[in-house]
Scaffold this motif. Structure first.
Motif, PDB file in Angstrom:
ATOM      1  N   GLU A  46      -7.382  -1.124 -11.349  1.00 46.48           N
ATOM      2  CA  GLU A  46      -6.363  -2.156 -11.164  1.00 46.48           C
ATOM      3  C   GLU A  46      -4.965  -1.537 -11.074  1.00 46.48           C
ATOM      4  O   GLU A  46      -4.169  -1.910 -10.220  1.00 46.48           O
ATOM      5  N   ALA A  47      -4.684  -0.584 -11.937  1.00 41.13           N
ATOM      6  CA  ALA A  47      -3.374   0.081 -11.918  1.00 41.13           C
ATOM      7  C   ALA A  47      -3.171   0.813 -10.596  1.00 41.13           C
ATOM      8  O   ALA A  47      -2.094   0.735  -9.997  1.00 41.13           O
ATOM      9  N   ALA A  48      -4.188   1.513 -10.126  1.00 44.49           N
ATOM     10  CA  ALA A  48      -4.076   2.236  -8.852  1.00 44.49           C
ATOM     11  C   ALA A  48      -3.858   1.259  -7.694  1.00 44.49           C
ATOM     12  O   ALA A  48      -3.069   1.522  -6.786  1.00 44.49           O
ATOM     13  N   ARG A  49      -4.537   0.131  -7.744  1.00 39.86           N
ATOM     14  CA  ARG A  49      -4.380  -0.883  -6.690  1.00 39.86           C
ATOM     15  C   ARG A  49      -2.946  -1.420  -6.670  1.00 39.86           C
ATOM     16  O   ARG A  49      -2.324  -1.535  -5.610  1.00 39.86           O
ATOM     17  N   TYR A  50      -2.400  -1.718  -7.842  1.00 41.98           N
ATOM     18  CA  TYR A  50      -1.045  -2.260  -7.901  1.00 41.98           C
ATOM     19  C   TYR A  50      -0.005  -1.203  -7.539  1.00 41.98           C
ATOM     20  O   TYR A  50       1.019  -1.517  -6.931  1.00 41.98           O
ATOM     21  N   LEU A  51      -0.266   0.036  -7.876  1.00 40.04           N
ATOM     22  CA  LEU A  51       0.626   1.115  -7.456  1.00 40.04           C
ATOM     23  C   LEU A  51       0.600   1.276  -5.936  1.00 40.04           C
ATOM     24  O   LEU A  51       1.625   1.552  -5.321  1.00 40.04           O
ATOM     25  N   MET A  52      -0.567   1.085  -5.333  1.00 36.77           N
ATOM     26  CA  MET A  52      -0.679   1.154  -3.866  1.00 36.77           C
ATOM     27  C   MET A  52       0.150   0.041  -3.223  1.00 36.77           C
ATOM     28  O   MET A  52       0.829   0.262  -2.210  1.00 36.77           O
ATOM     29  N   ILE A  53       0.117  -1.135  -3.807  1.00 37.86           N
ATOM     30  CA  ILE A  53       0.931  -2.243  -3.289  1.00 37.86           C
ATOM     31  C   ILE A  53       2.411  -1.883  -3.368  1.00 37.86           C
ATOM     32  O   ILE A  53       3.157  -2.043  -2.398  1.00 37.86           O
ATOM     33  N   TRP A  54       2.838  -1.377  -4.524  1.00 45.14           N
ATOM     34  CA  TRP A  54       4.239  -0.994  -4.686  1.00 45.14           C
ATOM     35  C   TRP A  54       4.615   0.129  -3.731  1.00 45.14           C
ATOM     36  O   TRP A  54       5.694   0.133  -3.152  1.00 45.14           O
ATOM     37  N   MET A  55       3.719   1.098  -3.556  1.00 49.30           N
ATOM     38  CA  MET A  55       4.008   2.216  -2.659  1.00 49.30           C
ATOM     39  C   MET A  55       4.210   1.725  -1.223  1.00 49.30           C
ATOM     40  O   MET A  55       5.103   2.193  -0.514  1.00 49.30           O
ATOM     41  N   THR A  56       3.407   0.775  -0.805  1.00 54.16           N
ATOM     42  CA  THR A  56       3.526   0.228   0.545  1.00 54.16           C
ATOM     43  C   THR A  56       4.893  -0.415   0.763  1.00 54.16           C
ATOM     44  O   THR A  56       5.572  -0.132   1.755  1.00 54.16           O
ATOM     45  N   PHE A  57       5.309  -1.250  -0.164  1.00 51.62           N
ATOM     46  CA  PHE A  57       6.577  -1.960   0.011  1.00 51.62           C
ATOM     47  C   PHE A  57       7.777  -1.040  -0.192  1.00 51.62           C
ATOM     48  O   PHE A  57       8.773  -1.148   0.526  1.00 51.62           O
ATOM     49  N   VAL A  58       7.711  -0.132  -1.154  1.00 50.67           N
ATOM     50  CA  VAL A  58       8.833   0.780  -1.401  1.00 50.67           C
ATOM     51  C   VAL A  58       8.974   1.782  -0.249  1.00 50.67           C
ATOM     52  O   VAL A  58      10.074   2.161   0.128  1.00 50.67           O
ATOM     53  N   GLY A  59       7.872   2.184   0.340  1.00 52.59           N
ATOM     54  CA  GLY A  59       7.905   3.163   1.424  1.00 52.59           C
ATOM     55  C   GLY A  59       8.220   2.596   2.798  1.00 52.59           C
ATOM     56  O   GLY A  59       8.557   3.351   3.716  1.00 52.59           O
ATOM     57  N   ALA A  60       8.134   1.288   2.947  1.00 54.75           N
ATOM     58  CA  ALA A  60       8.366   0.683   4.265  1.00 54.75           C
ATOM     59  C   ALA A  60       9.775   0.954   4.785  1.00 54.75           C
ATOM     60  O   ALA A  60       9.973   1.179   5.982  1.00 54.75           O
ATOM     61  N   GLY A  61      10.754   0.955   3.901  1.00 53.77           N
ATOM     62  CA  GLY A  61      12.130   1.212   4.322  1.00 53.77           C
ATOM     63  C   GLY A  61      12.328   2.626   4.830  1.00 53.77           C
ATOM     64  O   GLY A  61      13.024   2.850   5.829  1.00 53.77           O
ATOM     65  N   LEU A  62      11.711   3.577   4.157  1.00 49.60           N
ATOM     66  CA  LEU A  62      11.819   4.966   4.630  1.00 49.60           C
ATOM     67  C   LEU A  62      11.104   5.145   5.963  1.00 49.60           C
ATOM     68  O   LEU A  62      11.573   5.888   6.828  1.00 49.60           O
ATOM     69  N   ALA A  63       9.979   4.448   6.136  1.00 53.36           N
ATOM     70  CA  ALA A  63       9.278   4.513   7.428  1.00 53.36           C
ATOM     71  C   ALA A  63      10.134   3.900   8.533  1.00 53.36           C
ATOM     72  O   ALA A  63      10.218   4.436   9.641  1.00 53.36           O
TER      73      ALA A  63
END
Length: 174
Positions: A46-63
């Motif tokens: 569950e923690a890894a899944r939620y971290l993946m969600i955060w990584m997607t949204f936090v990284g979208a701006g850099l992309a």
């Protein structure tokens, strides 16, 4: 302003590095514990899944900053220079409106979920769903920072050969 932008980009990059680093540590520890002790961490997936969600949204701006999102440029390429600039300006405006709308939707959705707890971690879903308004807010800031160069020349930060965005190319090591 350039200094603040560089600090912002580095902080965003470090956040991604921390999130990306935490994911394999959690999953790896869970695997190791499962094979060494026969017990696993009930919250690891569950923690890894939620971290993946955060990584997607936090990284979208850099992309976005690098022009790494999918783009179809056939129409832009067919237009004269002035038309290309107008099209890119309209695109920036539409994106700003969409990102702003998604921030408001994300805040509303996160607030609705604030009393429901995640199954294993037992934290409010508010912290999971907060990734959406945070990520879209970061997209707005990144878009505003790259918009002038994008509208004028159709290029993104970090695609040039100059030192206009060394913080992004250097990542967290800069």
């Amino acid at each position: 302003m350039k200094r603040l932008e560089r600090i912002f980009v580095r902080a965003n990059g470090w956040a991604l590095i921390l999130i990306l680093g935490a994911m394999p540590l959690i999953v790896g520890a869970n695997i190791a514990l499962r094979y060494l002790t026969g017990h696993s961490l009930s919250w690891a997936d569950e923690a890894a899944r939620y971290l993946m969600i955060w990584m997607t949204f936090v990284g979208a701006g850099l992309a976005l900053r690098l022009g790494a999102h999918v783009a179809i440029t056939n129409l832009q390429d067919a237009l004269p220079t002035t038309g290309q600039k107008l099209l890119r300006a309209a695109l920036v405006l539409v994106l700003l409106i969409f990102f702003g709308f998604m921030v408001s939707v994300g805040i509303e959705y996160a607030q609705r979920m604030q009393f429901q707890l995640t199954p294993a971690l037992r934290i409010p879903f508010l912290y999971v769903y907060a990734a959406m308004p945070v990520g879209f807010s970061l997209l707005i800031v990144h878009l505003l920072l790259i918009a002038p160069q994008f509208v004028r020349a159709g290029t993104y930060k970090g695609t040039g050969t100059g030192d206009e965005d060394a913080a992004l190319r250097e990542g967290a090591n800069g």
